[in-house]
Design a protein around this motif. Structure first.
Motif, PDB file in Angstrom:
ATOM      1  N   ILE A 233       0.828  -1.197   0.000  1.00 54.26           N
ATOM      2  CA  ILE A 233       0.000   0.000   0.000  1.00 54.26           C
ATOM      3  C   ILE A 233       0.868   1.254   0.000  1.00 54.26           C
ATOM      4  CG2 ILE A 233      -0.224   0.057   2.513  1.00 54.26           C
ATOM      5  CD1 ILE A 233      -2.906   1.019  -0.084  1.00 54.26           C
ATOM      6  N   PHE A 291      -6.868   2.313  -0.134  1.00 51.73           N
ATOM      7  CA  PHE A 291      -6.332   2.618   1.190  1.00 51.73           C
ATOM      8  C   PHE A 291      -7.360   2.332   2.283  1.00 51.73           C
ATOM      9  CE2 PHE A 291      -5.586   5.572   4.723  1.00 51.73           C
ATOM     10  CZ  PHE A 291      -4.307   5.198   5.066  1.00 51.73           C
ATOM     11  N   VAL A 292      -8.619   2.641   2.032  1.00 54.35           N
ATOM     12  CA  VAL A 292      -9.658   2.368   3.031  1.00 54.35           C
ATOM     13  C   VAL A 292      -9.771   0.870   3.285  1.00 54.35           C
ATOM     14  CG1 VAL A 292     -12.143   2.487   3.462  1.00 54.35           C
ATOM     15  CG2 VAL A 292     -10.937   4.476   2.577  1.00 54.35           C
ATOM     16  N   GLN A 295      -6.103  -0.273   5.041  1.00 52.85           N
ATOM     17  CA  GLN A 295      -5.420   0.536   6.030  1.00 52.85           C
ATOM     18  C   GLN A 295      -5.047  -0.268   7.278  1.00 52.85           C
ATOM     19  OE1 GLN A 295      -7.814   3.681   7.634  1.00 52.85           O
ATOM     20  NE2 GLN A 295      -9.711   2.507   7.581  1.00 52.85           N
ATOM     21  N   ARG A 296      -5.855  -1.257   7.620  1.00 50.38           N
ATOM     22  CA  ARG A 296      -5.515  -2.094   8.785  1.00 50.38           C
ATOM     23  C   ARG A 296      -4.262  -2.908   8.531  1.00 50.38           C
ATOM     24  NH1 ARG A 296     -10.247  -5.320  11.673  1.00 50.38           N
ATOM     25  NH2 ARG A 296     -10.792  -3.128  12.054  1.00 50.38           N
ATOM     26  N   VAL A 298      -1.764  -1.968   6.748  1.00 52.02           N
ATOM     27  CA  VAL A 298      -0.626  -1.053   6.887  1.00 52.02           C
ATOM     28  C   VAL A 298      -0.206  -0.935   8.349  1.00 52.02           C
ATOM     29  CG1 VAL A 298       0.176   1.301   6.506  1.00 52.02           C
ATOM     30  CG2 VAL A 298      -1.319   0.214   4.847  1.00 52.02           C
TER      31      VAL A 298
END
Length: 308
Positions: A233, A291-292, A295-296, A298
């Motif tokens: 990401i 990204f949404v 995101q976890r 990341v």
């Protein structure tokens, strides 16, 4: 004497117990309740501060969307109008007529895929080598790789351009993607993860007859899922938004990624800000969705690698 005896009788008589309501109001609050109220007060201020920060961060995106639905006259008006009178949905249709949007979109996708796959392969292998293997000049090579993090990318911009020009890769996807297939940050990220893997796993694999590549491919790499997700990401976001290098090596609009194409659109003619904001919103939509969704991963990857 009768008055004295009546006064003594009144003094000796027991006083009536206070009412339940009066007794409850006079009783101090329990310590647990006082602790809860004291704990909620700082949380309220923290939530208020975070909400204000969230509004500040979201406001540019709201302004971008409202600008993309306005007319150019409304955008240039003084004082500026925050809410457009009539929503101009046709600005999004004009993006495809005024810009080679689809060609630039596929250029961005191609560059992002090449860079992401290259970094996942090369950075994971380099990180494993620096973390788990011993070879001559290991410390010197590691210092050279990590020193790239301390050098601004503009310093080696001209040497990279000379190399790409010598290869004949100007105005090509390969010329734009080549400098990003390896990164010192990705190597450091994967190295930090592999350092935290217990040695017993590697020793057990070697006792079973596995060579170093089999240990890396079958044991270490499956365990590195969170770090690989974080590297994915981060690379996608960086590659999709890369602007300086594509502007240097590409001069034709059809060979530019979206970030460079939208930037050059502002200087071709009189700037049509609503159409440019509509193009920016369309370019931002897929990467924001990615990204949404991830995101976890990341956060988990950075936590597992030991980075702060």
């Amino acid at each position: 004497m009768p008055e004295a005896s009546s006064a003594a009788a009144t003094a000796a008589a027991p006083t009536a117990p206070p009412r339940a309501g009066a007794r409850a109001s006079a009783r101090p609050a329990p310590p647990a309740r006082r602790r809860r109220s004291a704990r909620h007060a700082p949380n309220g201020w923290a939530h208020l501060f975070l909400a204000a920060g969230g509004v500040v961060m979201v406001f540019p995106f709201v302004w971008q969307l409202l600008t993309s639905l306005s007319t150019n006259a409304q955008v240039m008006s003084v004082p500026p109008t925050f809410w457009p009178g009539e929503l101009q949905w046709g600005n999004y249709a004009e993006v495809f007529s005024k810009l080679p949007f689809l060609q630039e979109f596929w250029v961005s996708v191609s560059i992002t895929v090449i860079r992401t796959v290259g970094q996942l392969v090369l950075c994971s292998m380099a990180g494993y080598a620096f973390a788990r293997m011993r070879f001559p000049l290991r410390g010197v090579l590691l210092a050279l790789v990590l020193s790239i993090l301390m050098v601004p990318p503009q310093v080696y911009l001209i040497p990279q351009y000379q190399i790409i020009n010598g290869l004949g890769w100007l105005n090509t996807v390969a010329g734009i993607a080549a400098p990003g297939v390896f990164s010192a940050f990705g190597t450091f990220l994967m190295m930090q993860f592999f350092k935290g893997v217990p040695d017993s796993l590697e020793e057990a694999a070697r006792l079973d007859g596995a060579n170093p590549f089999q240990v890396f491919w079958r044991i270490m790499l499956p365990l590195a899922g969170p770090s690989l997700g974080a590297l994915t990401i981060i690379t996608v976001l960086w590659s999709w938004n890369d602007l300086l290098w594509p502007l240097v090596v590409s001069t034709r609009a059809e060979s530019m990624p979206l970030a460079a194409g939208i930037a050059t659109f502002a200087g071709r003619t009189a700037t049509d800000y609503p159409v440019m904001m509509a193009a920016s919103a369309l370019a931002m939509a897929p990467i924001l969705l990615l990204f949404v969704v991830m995101q976890r991963r990341v956060i988990e990857g950075l936590a597992h690698s030991g980075l702060k």
